[in-house]
Scaffold this motif. Structure first.
Motif, PDB file in Angstrom:
ATOM      1  N   CYS A 187     -34.256 -10.342 -48.598  1.00  0.00           N
ATOM      2  CA  CYS A 187     -34.335 -11.331 -47.452  1.00  0.00           C
ATOM      3  C   CYS A 187     -32.660 -11.264 -47.086  1.00  0.00           C
ATOM      4  O   CYS A 187     -32.016 -11.903 -47.895  1.00  0.00           O
ATOM      5  CB  CYS A 187     -34.844 -12.553 -47.829  1.00  0.00           C
ATOM      6  N   ARG A 188     -32.636 -10.615 -46.036  1.00  0.00           N
ATOM      7  CA  ARG A 188     -31.017 -10.563 -45.436  1.00  0.00           C
ATOM      8  C   ARG A 188     -30.662 -12.016 -45.001  1.00  0.00           C
ATOM      9  O   ARG A 188     -29.603 -12.355 -44.956  1.00  0.00           O
ATOM     10  CB  ARG A 188     -31.001  -9.681 -44.273  1.00  0.00           C
ATOM     11  N   CYS A 189     -31.365 -12.907 -44.659  1.00  0.00           N
ATOM     12  CA  CYS A 189     -31.347 -14.261 -44.617  1.00  0.00           C
ATOM     13  C   CYS A 189     -31.144 -14.924 -45.833  1.00  0.00           C
ATOM     14  O   CYS A 189     -30.411 -16.225 -45.624  1.00  0.00           O
ATOM     15  CB  CYS A 189     -32.288 -14.876 -43.530  1.00  0.00           C
ATOM     16  N   GLN A 236     -37.130 -17.334 -41.834  1.00  0.00           N
ATOM     17  CA  GLN A 236     -35.951 -17.729 -41.024  1.00  0.00           C
ATOM     18  C   GLN A 236     -35.766 -16.633 -39.780  1.00  0.00           C
ATOM     19  O   GLN A 236     -36.686 -16.769 -38.866  1.00  0.00           O
ATOM     20  CB  GLN A 236     -34.683 -17.339 -41.880  1.00  0.00           C
ATOM     21  N   CYS A 237     -35.463 -15.333 -39.751  1.00  0.00           N
ATOM     22  CA  CYS A 237     -35.778 -14.502 -38.914  1.00  0.00           C
ATOM     23  C   CYS A 237     -36.931 -13.908 -38.783  1.00  0.00           C
ATOM     24  O   CYS A 237     -37.542 -13.387 -37.912  1.00  0.00           O
ATOM     25  CB  CYS A 237     -34.550 -13.467 -38.896  1.00  0.00           C
ATOM     26  N   GLY A 238     -37.610 -13.998 -40.077  1.00  0.00           N
ATOM     27  CA  GLY A 238     -39.283 -13.361 -40.248  1.00  0.00           C
ATOM     28  C   GLY A 238     -38.967 -11.820 -40.590  1.00  0.00           C
ATOM     29  O   GLY A 238     -40.194 -11.477 -40.707  1.00  0.00           O
ATOM     30  N   PHE A 239     -38.051 -11.233 -40.530  1.00  0.00           N
ATOM     31  CA  PHE A 239     -38.293  -9.674 -40.817  1.00  0.00           C
ATOM     32  C   PHE A 239     -38.657  -9.598 -42.104  1.00  0.00           C
ATOM     33  O   PHE A 239     -39.542  -8.353 -42.128  1.00  0.00           O
ATOM     34  CB  PHE A 239     -36.626  -9.201 -40.510  1.00  0.00           C
ATOM     35  N   CYS A 240     -38.346 -10.142 -43.231  1.00  0.00           N
ATOM     36  CA  CYS A 240     -38.840  -9.803 -44.503  1.00  0.00           C
ATOM     37  C   CYS A 240     -40.426 -10.264 -44.641  1.00  0.00           C
ATOM     38  O   CYS A 240     -40.771 -10.044 -45.970  1.00  0.00           O
ATOM     39  CB  CYS A 240     -37.858 -10.084 -45.397  1.00  0.00           C
TER      40      CYS A 240
HETATM   41  S1  FES Z   1     -36.020 -14.106 -43.184  1.00  0.00           S
HETATM   42 FE1  FES Z   1     -34.819 -12.898 -42.343  1.00  0.00          FE
HETATM   43  S2  FES Z   1     -34.616 -11.376 -43.629  1.00  0.00           S
HETATM   44 FE2  FES Z   1     -35.802 -12.689 -44.667  1.00  0.00          FE
END
Ligand code: FES
Ligand code: FES
Length: 156
Positions: A135-137, A99-103
Protein backbone atom coordinates in the motif's frame (compact mmCIF):
# COMPACT_ATOMS: atom_id res chain seq x y z
CA UNK A 1 2.00 -8.26 -33.71
CA UNK A 2 1.29 -11.59 -31.95
CA UNK A 3 -1.28 -13.97 -33.38
CA UNK A 4 -4.51 -14.08 -31.36
CA UNK A 5 -5.99 -17.45 -30.44
CA UNK A 6 -9.52 -18.22 -29.21
CA UNK A 7 -9.87 -18.27 -25.44
CA UNK A 8 -12.84 -19.07 -23.21
CA UNK A 9 -12.50 -17.51 -19.77
CA UNK A 10 -14.80 -17.99 -16.80
CA UNK A 11 -14.86 -14.69 -14.93
CA UNK A 12 -17.18 -13.77 -12.07
CA UNK A 13 -19.51 -16.60 -12.97
CA UNK A 14 -19.84 -15.76 -16.66
CA UNK A 15 -18.10 -17.28 -19.66
CA UNK A 16 -16.31 -14.91 -21.99
CA UNK A 17 -15.22 -16.00 -25.46
CA UNK A 18 -12.50 -13.82 -26.89
CA UNK A 19 -9.16 -13.90 -28.63
CA UNK A 20 -5.80 -13.35 -26.97
CA UNK A 21 -2.19 -13.76 -27.95
CA UNK A 22 -0.32 -16.55 -26.20
CA UNK A 23 1.78 -13.97 -24.37
CA UNK A 24 -1.12 -11.86 -23.11
CA UNK A 25 -1.40 -11.79 -19.36
CA UNK A 26 -4.60 -12.32 -17.44
CA UNK A 27 -4.33 -8.71 -16.29
CA UNK A 28 -4.24 -7.41 -19.87
CA UNK A 29 -7.24 -9.51 -20.88
CA UNK A 30 -9.27 -8.56 -17.80
CA UNK A 31 -8.59 -4.85 -18.11
CA UNK A 32 -8.30 -4.29 -21.85
CA UNK A 33 -10.61 -6.93 -23.36
CA UNK A 34 -13.22 -7.36 -20.61
CA UNK A 35 -13.10 -3.82 -19.16
CA UNK A 36 -12.73 -5.23 -15.64
CA UNK A 37 -10.43 -2.55 -14.31
CA UNK A 38 -10.68 -3.45 -10.63
CA UNK A 39 -7.44 -5.41 -10.87
CA UNK A 40 -4.79 -2.70 -10.99
CA UNK A 41 -1.60 -2.56 -13.01
CA UNK A 42 0.96 -1.41 -10.49
CA UNK A 43 4.46 -2.76 -10.91
CA UNK A 44 3.43 -5.22 -13.67
CA UNK A 45 6.21 -7.53 -12.48
CA UNK A 46 4.81 -9.49 -9.59
CA UNK A 47 5.94 -7.30 -6.71
CA UNK A 48 3.07 -5.11 -5.49
CA UNK A 49 0.00 -7.36 -5.47
CA UNK A 50 -2.30 -4.68 -6.90
CA UNK A 51 -3.32 -7.00 -9.74
CA UNK A 52 -4.35 -9.87 -7.47
CA UNK A 53 -7.43 -11.86 -8.49
CA UNK A 54 -8.67 -15.28 -7.42
CA UNK A 55 -8.20 -18.35 -9.61
CA UNK A 56 -10.12 -21.33 -8.25
CA UNK A 57 -10.21 -19.50 -4.91
CA UNK A 58 -6.47 -18.86 -4.68
CA UNK A 59 -4.87 -15.43 -5.08
CA UNK A 60 -2.79 -15.05 -8.23
CA UNK A 61 -0.85 -12.14 -9.65
CA UNK A 62 -2.70 -11.41 -12.85
CA UNK A 63 0.32 -9.55 -14.25
CA UNK A 64 2.40 -12.74 -14.09
CA UNK A 65 -0.32 -15.17 -15.18
CA UNK A 66 -0.85 -15.96 -18.83
CA UNK A 67 -4.49 -15.63 -19.87
CA UNK A 68 -4.44 -18.91 -21.78
CA UNK A 69 -3.29 -20.73 -18.63
CA UNK A 70 -6.58 -19.67 -17.02
CA UNK A 71 -8.85 -21.54 -19.41
CA UNK A 72 -11.00 -23.85 -17.31
CA UNK A 73 -10.32 -21.96 -14.06
CA UNK A 74 -12.86 -19.86 -12.20
CA UNK A 75 -11.53 -16.31 -12.06
CA UNK A 76 -12.96 -13.83 -9.58
CA UNK A 77 -12.14 -10.13 -9.70
CA UNK A 78 -13.22 -7.44 -7.26
CA UNK A 79 -16.18 -6.72 -9.54
CA UNK A 80 -17.49 -10.18 -8.70
CA UNK A 81 -16.85 -9.91 -4.98
CA UNK A 82 -19.40 -11.79 -2.92
CA UNK A 83 -19.54 -13.43 0.50
CA UNK A 84 -16.33 -12.75 2.40
CA UNK A 85 -14.98 -10.39 -0.24
CA UNK A 86 -18.17 -8.35 -0.04
CA UNK A 87 -17.95 -8.22 3.77
CA UNK A 88 -14.32 -7.17 3.45
CA UNK A 89 -15.22 -4.36 1.04
CA UNK A 90 -17.72 -3.03 3.55
CA UNK A 91 -15.25 -3.37 6.43
CA UNK A 92 -12.58 -1.50 4.43
CA UNK A 93 -14.96 1.41 3.93
CA UNK A 94 -16.25 1.42 7.51
CA UNK A 95 -12.73 1.26 8.94
CA UNK A 96 -11.25 3.94 6.69
CA UNK A 97 -8.84 1.42 5.14
CA UNK A 98 -9.32 2.85 1.66
CA UNK A 99 -7.19 5.90 0.92
CA UNK A 100 -6.46 6.21 -2.82
CA UNK A 101 -7.92 2.71 -3.22
CA UNK A 102 -5.31 1.46 -5.68
CA UNK A 103 -4.24 -1.47 -3.52
CA UNK A 104 -7.70 -2.24 -2.14
CA UNK A 105 -8.97 -4.80 -4.71
CA UNK A 106 -5.82 -6.89 -4.36
CA UNK A 107 -5.82 -6.56 -0.58
CA UNK A 108 -9.48 -7.55 -0.33
CA UNK A 109 -9.20 -10.61 -2.57
CA UNK A 110 -6.01 -11.76 -0.85
CA UNK A 111 -7.73 -11.32 2.51
CA UNK A 112 -10.82 -13.18 1.31
CA UNK A 113 -8.72 -16.23 0.44
CA UNK A 114 -6.92 -15.96 3.77
CA UNK A 115 -10.19 -15.85 5.73
CA UNK A 116 -11.34 -18.89 3.79
CA UNK A 117 -8.38 -20.80 5.23
CA UNK A 118 -8.25 -19.03 8.60
CA UNK A 119 -11.64 -17.59 9.53
CA UNK A 120 -10.44 -16.00 12.80
CA UNK A 121 -6.88 -14.83 12.23
CA UNK A 122 -4.77 -12.91 14.73
CA UNK A 123 -3.46 -9.47 13.76
CA UNK A 124 -0.05 -11.03 13.13
CA UNK A 125 -1.59 -13.63 10.85
CA UNK A 126 -3.38 -10.88 8.91
CA UNK A 127 -0.13 -8.94 8.57
CA UNK A 128 1.67 -12.05 7.35
CA UNK A 129 -1.15 -12.94 4.97
CA UNK A 130 -1.11 -9.49 3.39
CA UNK A 131 2.66 -9.09 3.35
CA UNK A 132 2.76 -9.55 -0.42
CA UNK A 133 0.39 -6.65 -1.03
CA UNK A 134 1.87 -3.17 -0.91
CA UNK A 135 0.00 0.00 0.00
CA UNK A 136 1.70 3.15 -1.19
CA UNK A 137 -0.54 5.23 1.06
CA UNK A 138 0.85 3.12 3.91
CA UNK A 139 -2.45 2.71 5.69
CA UNK A 140 -1.57 -0.76 6.86
CA UNK A 141 -2.96 -0.48 10.37
CA UNK A 142 -6.48 0.28 9.17
CA UNK A 143 -6.26 -2.45 6.55
CA UNK A 144 -5.43 -4.99 9.27
CA UNK A 145 -8.27 -3.58 11.40
CA UNK A 146 -10.66 -3.97 8.47
CA UNK A 147 -9.74 -7.61 7.93
CA UNK A 148 -10.15 -8.36 11.65
CA UNK A 149 -13.52 -6.61 11.59
CA UNK A 150 -14.69 -8.64 8.60
CA UNK A 151 -13.51 -11.80 10.35
CA UNK A 152 -15.57 -10.89 13.41
CA UNK A 153 -18.74 -10.60 11.37
CA UNK A 154 -18.13 -14.19 10.26
CA UNK A 155 -19.47 -13.60 6.75
CA UNK A 156 -19.85 -16.81 4.75
S1 FES B 1 -4.86 2.98 -0.32
FE1 FES B 1 -3.50 3.93 -1.73
S2 FES B 1 -2.11 2.37 -2.28
FE2 FES B 1 -3.24 1.51 -0.64
S1 FES C 1 0.90 -5.29 -10.91
FE1 FES C 1 1.02 -7.43 -10.56
S2 FES C 1 2.20 -7.62 -8.75
FE2 FES C 1 2.25 -5.48 -9.21
Amino acid sequence: MSTPYPLALQVNGAEHRLEAALGDTLLTVLRDALALTGAKRGCNQGVCGACTVLADGEPVRACLTLAHECAGREIVTIEGAAGRAQALQEAFVETGAVQCGFCSPGMILTAAAMLERTPRPSADEVRAGLSGNLCRCSGYRKIVDAVLRAAETGAP
